[in-house]
Design an enzyme around this catalytic site. Structure first.
Site, PDB file in Angstrom:
ATOM      1  N   CYS A  59      13.856  11.158   6.103  1.00 50.90           N
ATOM      2  CA  CYS A  59      13.862  10.724   7.509  1.00 50.90           C
ATOM      3  C   CYS A  59      15.256  10.832   8.078  1.00 50.90           C
ATOM      4  O   CYS A  59      15.442  10.840   9.284  1.00 50.90           O
ATOM      5  CB  CYS A  59      13.361   9.301   7.637  1.00 50.90           C
ATOM      6  SG  CYS A  59      14.486   8.101   6.950  1.00 50.90           S
ATOM      7  N   SER A 107       5.474   8.058   9.642  1.00 45.26           N
ATOM      8  CA  SER A 107       5.577   8.874  10.853  1.00 45.26           C
ATOM      9  C   SER A 107       5.494   8.018  12.119  1.00 45.26           C
ATOM     10  O   SER A 107       4.972   6.894  12.103  1.00 45.26           O
ATOM     11  CB  SER A 107       4.452   9.910  10.861  1.00 45.26           C
ATOM     12  OG  SER A 107       3.210   9.244  10.915  1.00 45.26           O
ATOM     13  N   LYS A 162       0.870  -1.187   0.000  1.00 44.32           N
ATOM     14  CA  LYS A 162       0.000   0.000   0.000  1.00 44.32           C
ATOM     15  C   LYS A 162       0.904   1.234   0.000  1.00 44.32           C
ATOM     16  O   LYS A 162       1.433   1.655   1.017  1.00 44.32           O
ATOM     17  CB  LYS A 162      -0.930   0.029   1.229  1.00 44.32           C
ATOM     18  CG  LYS A 162      -2.103   0.940   0.967  1.00 44.32           C
ATOM     19  CD  LYS A 162      -2.446   1.957   2.006  1.00 44.32           C
ATOM     20  CE  LYS A 162      -1.511   2.944   2.504  1.00 44.32           C
ATOM     21  NZ  LYS A 162      -1.419   4.213   1.760  1.00 44.32           N
ATOM     22  N   GLU A 220      -0.652   7.517  -0.649  1.00 46.95           N
ATOM     23  CA  GLU A 220      -1.702   8.025  -1.544  1.00 46.95           C
ATOM     24  C   GLU A 220      -1.313   9.385  -2.128  1.00 46.95           C
ATOM     25  O   GLU A 220      -1.961   9.893  -3.037  1.00 46.95           O
ATOM     26  CB  GLU A 220      -3.049   8.090  -0.826  1.00 46.95           C
ATOM     27  CG  GLU A 220      -3.158   9.095   0.323  1.00 46.95           C
ATOM     28  CD  GLU A 220      -2.584   8.581   1.653  1.00 46.95           C
ATOM     29  OE1 GLU A 220      -1.622   7.800   1.645  1.00 46.95           O
ATOM     30  OE2 GLU A 220      -3.102   9.010   2.705  1.00 46.95           O
TER      31      GLU A 220
HETATM   32  P1  NAD Z   1       2.600   8.970   7.293  1.00 42.39           P
HETATM   33  O1  NAD Z   1       2.833   8.242   8.570  1.00 42.39           O
HETATM   34  O2  NAD Z   1       1.644  10.084   7.265  1.00 42.39           O
HETATM   35  O3  NAD Z   1       2.130   7.935   6.150  1.00 42.39           O
HETATM   36  C1  NAD Z   1       2.755   6.689   6.007  1.00 42.39           C
HETATM   37  C2  NAD Z   1       1.716   5.677   5.527  1.00 42.39           C
HETATM   38  O4  NAD Z   1       0.714   5.529   6.532  1.00 42.39           O
HETATM   39  C3  NAD Z   1       1.023   6.096   4.242  1.00 42.39           C
HETATM   40  O5  NAD Z   1       0.928   4.976   3.393  1.00 42.39           O
HETATM   41  C4  NAD Z   1      -0.332   6.581   4.724  1.00 42.39           C
HETATM   42  O6  NAD Z   1      -1.365   6.327   3.795  1.00 42.39           O
HETATM   43  C5  NAD Z   1      -0.579   5.783   5.979  1.00 42.39           C
HETATM   44  N1  NAD Z   1      -1.380   6.518   6.978  1.00 42.39           N
HETATM   45  C6  NAD Z   1      -1.454   7.874   7.132  1.00 42.39           C
HETATM   46  N2  NAD Z   1      -2.266   8.177   8.159  1.00 42.39           N
HETATM   47  C7  NAD Z   1      -2.718   7.012   8.661  1.00 42.39           C
HETATM   48  C8  NAD Z   1      -3.577   6.667   9.748  1.00 42.39           C
HETATM   49  N3  NAD Z   1      -4.147   7.591  10.499  1.00 42.39           N
HETATM   50  N4  NAD Z   1      -3.812   5.361  10.002  1.00 42.39           N
HETATM   51  C9  NAD Z   1      -3.228   4.407   9.256  1.00 42.39           C
HETATM   52  N5  NAD Z   1      -2.413   4.676   8.208  1.00 42.39           N
HETATM   53  C10 NAD Z   1      -2.148   5.961   7.917  1.00 42.39           C
HETATM   54  O7  NAD Z   1       4.069   9.438   6.791  1.00 42.39           O
HETATM   55  P2  NAD Z   1       4.422  10.382   5.564  1.00 42.39           P
HETATM   56  O8  NAD Z   1       4.032  11.778   5.888  1.00 42.39           O
HETATM   57  O9  NAD Z   1       3.979   9.768   4.302  1.00 42.39           O
HETATM   58  O10 NAD Z   1       6.028  10.274   5.585  1.00 42.39           O
HETATM   59  C11 NAD Z   1       6.849  11.088   6.371  1.00 42.39           C
HETATM   60  C12 NAD Z   1       7.237  10.416   7.671  1.00 42.39           C
HETATM   61  O11 NAD Z   1       7.886   9.169   7.385  1.00 42.39           O
HETATM   62  C13 NAD Z   1       8.258  11.208   8.466  1.00 42.39           C
HETATM   63  O12 NAD Z   1       7.928  11.129   9.828  1.00 42.39           O
HETATM   64  C14 NAD Z   1       9.576  10.499   8.201  1.00 42.39           C
HETATM   65  O13 NAD Z   1      10.561  10.647   9.199  1.00 42.39           O
HETATM   66  C15 NAD Z   1       9.109   9.086   8.113  1.00 42.39           C
HETATM   67  N6  NAD Z   1      10.066   8.266   7.401  1.00 42.39           N
HETATM   68  C16 NAD Z   1      10.829   7.409   8.135  1.00 42.39           C
HETATM   69  C17 NAD Z   1      11.792   6.653   7.501  1.00 42.39           C
HETATM   70  C18 NAD Z   1      12.663   5.719   8.284  1.00 42.39           C
HETATM   71  O14 NAD Z   1      13.297   4.869   7.675  1.00 42.39           O
HETATM   72  N7  NAD Z   1      12.726   5.839   9.598  1.00 42.39           N
HETATM   73  C19 NAD Z   1      11.969   6.765   6.113  1.00 42.39           C
HETATM   74  C20 NAD Z   1      11.144   7.642   5.397  1.00 42.39           C
HETATM   75  C21 NAD Z   1      10.189   8.392   6.052  1.00 42.39           C
END
Ligand code: NAD
Length: 502
Positions: free
Chosen positions: A287, A232, A179, A182
């Site tokens: 990240c 996140s 997944k 989006e």
């Molecule tokens: P996000 O957590 O908003 O989204 C990640 C995924 O979770 C997406 O596929 C999204 O559709 C889904 N999602 C969003 N809200 C949700 C909810 N309420 N319930 C269930 N699923 C949900 O993250 P983002 O904004 O796409 O990416 C940025 C974040 O990712 C930053 O915090 C960054 O540090 C982190 N990140 C971490 C790494 C790592 O390796 N540690 C790498 C890349 C990004």
């Protein structure tokens, strides 16, 4: 959402077919530099998501028994296809995500390295054997695939992070439901299509689209054995708790606040270049971006030059040659970064470079924010506590290396850190004492190559095994230990053995 029916739609991948969703809920995929609607992505229906899991479950029956060489050759072909399509993939990625074209190629290349690693699965998945653990008895291990695995990915690396997941899961004999984010699913879909072209059989890789409902279904579905998540901290913690409560394996790589320490003996120009690239490149949406720099002793005098370096970076659309800092991914992300900058001012940090509202010729509607630097940042300030995920650098001062190390260790996150110095003794002291999972010595963004694993720690990670490298082979396999004895035809039977010794 765009109602224009001529806008292309992002398809689902179920059972080897690209499927138009029947969903009534759709979202626009928007170019962050122009606000042009590039496509519409569905929030898949429950039936569609269940069909994806069912097709992965069915495909597992044969894929798990596919010879290891045949699995490896799929990834040899796949790496070739990714290379051949690099320019097209990068253009797609830049259009929907915003990062510069060279950075988009970097995003794809770091994923390509994992695909190359997956092509080596033969040696990676080998078990162990101990001969004669008792008289005539051998013990050995089989590293067997789990079944259907799922991956949930973030917007910031829409090529690399899906490629962290499905190639290694599939190479180890599992089937997969992905997944993607989006916000930018198009390049991920193109990579899935190329995987099919490389020979991934129907049903072995499936892609669904959606948001929280899709993620929750993957965490709950009884046929899914393991969930990989990158995103996140808030969502990753939810995914970890929900998936593990349902008896699944889970690995969640999450948010960060990465610090660099600069000692006064560091190579000045190299260090300043590295700091600017790591803090402001990809508009800070990494990240492993550098979000805090601790200047130790005399290095505090370098701040004006760091500001000049940041000012020299070119802000623009990712497609324009020479751009250093592209737009952030969405209008919402721009609002969030702008309000965090305002919070920094309100909390009393010194705004030494304000990147808000830059003029970007030809891209008046883009989500641009330029390099921003705060000095005098303290741990209780919102800009220090929150992951900003924009091109904003917090500068802190310290008198000694040990004071700087203690400052970093007091932060809950443990994704990445770096030290800039010419002293081997200082570097070794740092690597021993720092409580962060990925350490750079004169390397600002120390993301390990796939010979190793991604090893963020503390609040940046839940689950003990990281993506790619050796750790992920363990994550995606169940170790079965076999203890065997073979009797010769003419061997005389001994008395019944009622003890548990061999
Ligand atoms: P996000 O957590 O908003 O989204 C990640 C995924 O979770 C997406 O596929 C999204 O559709 C889904 N999602 C969003 N809200 C949700 C909810 N309420 N319930 C269930 N699923 C949900 O993250 P983002 O904004 O796409 O990416 C940025 C974040 O990712 C930053 O915090 C960054 O540090 C982190 N990140 C971490 C790494 C790592 O390796 N540690 C790498 C890349 C990004």
């Amino acid at each position: 959402m765009s109602q224009n029916t001529s806008t292309p739609t992002v398809k689902l991948l179920i059972g080897g077919e690209l499927v138009e969703s029947r969903s009534s809920q759709w979202r626009d995929v928007v170019n962050p530099a122009t606000q042009e609607v590039l496509a519409r992505v569905p929030f898949a229906t429950e039936d569609e998501m269940n069909a994806a899991v069912a097709s992965a479950r069915e495909a597992f029956k044969t894929w798990r028994k596919t010879p290891i060489g045949a699995r490896a050759r799929v990834f040899l072909k796949y790496q070739q296809l990714i290379r051949e399509n690099m320019k097209e993939l990068a253009a797609l990625l830049t259009a929907e995500q915003g990062k510069t074209l060279p950075d988009a190629e970097g995003d794809i290349f770091r994923g390509l390295e994992v695909v190359e690693h997956a092509a080596n699965i033969g040696t990676l998945q080998m078990g162990e054997l101990a001969n004669n653990v008792a008289s005539g008895v051998d013990t050995y291990t089989l590293n067997q695939p789990l079944g259907v695995c799922a991956g949930i990915t973030p917007f910031n690396f829409p090529a690399m992070i899906p490629l962290w997941m499905f190639p290694m899961a599939i190479a180890t004999g599992n089937t997969f439901v992905l997944k993607p984010s989006e916000q930018d699913p198009m390049v991920t879909m193109r990579l899935a299509e190329l995987a099919m072209e490389a020979g991934v059989p129907p049903g072995v890789l499936n892609v669904i689209h959606g948001g929280a409902d899709a993620v929750n279904l993957l965490c709950d579905h009884p046929d899914i054995k393991a969930v990989s998540f990158v995103g996140s901290t808030k969502v990753g913690t939810h995914v970890y708790n929900r998936a593990t409560a349902n008896g699944k394996r889970a690995q969640c790589m999450m948010g960060a606040k990465n610090h660099a320490i600069v000692l006064p003996d560091a190579h000045k120009q190299q260090t300043l270049n590295n700091l600017a690239g790591a803090a402001f490149g990809a508009a800070g949406q990494r990240c492993m971006a550098l979000s805090v720099v601790i200047l130790v002793g005399e290095a505090q005098n370098w701040l004006p030059e760091l500001v000049e370096k940041a000012k020299s970076l070119k802000i623009g659309a990712g497609v324009e040659a020479g751009t250093d800092v592209g737009p952030v991914v969405s209008c919402a992300a721009l609002d969030r970064v702008s309000s965090l900058i305002a919070a920094g001012e309100k909390d009393g940090a010194k705004l030494v470079l304000d990147g808000r509202d830059p003029q970007v010729s030809g891209y008046a509607n883009g989500n641009f924010v330029g390099p921003t630097i705060f000095a005098g940042v303290t741990p209780e300030m919102t800009i220090y506590r929150e992951e900003i995920f924009g091109p904003v650098l917090c500068v802190v001062s310290a008198a000694t290396l040990d004071e700087a190390i203690a400052f970093i260790n007091a932060n809950p996150n443990g994704n990445g850190t770096a030290l800039f110095t010419r002293s081997g003794a200082a570097a070794r002291h740092f690597q021993e004492e720092i409580d962060v999972g990925q350490v750079g010595i004169n390397v600002p963004i120390p993301v390990p190559v796939p010979l190793f694993s991604f090893t963020g720690s503390r609040a940046s990670k839940l689950g003990d095994l990281g993506p790619y490298g050796k750790q992920v082979v363990q994550f995606y396999t169940q170790t079965k230990t076999v203890t065997s004895r073979w009797f010769d035809e003419d061997e005389v039977g001994t008395a019944v053995n009622t003890t548990i010794t061999l």
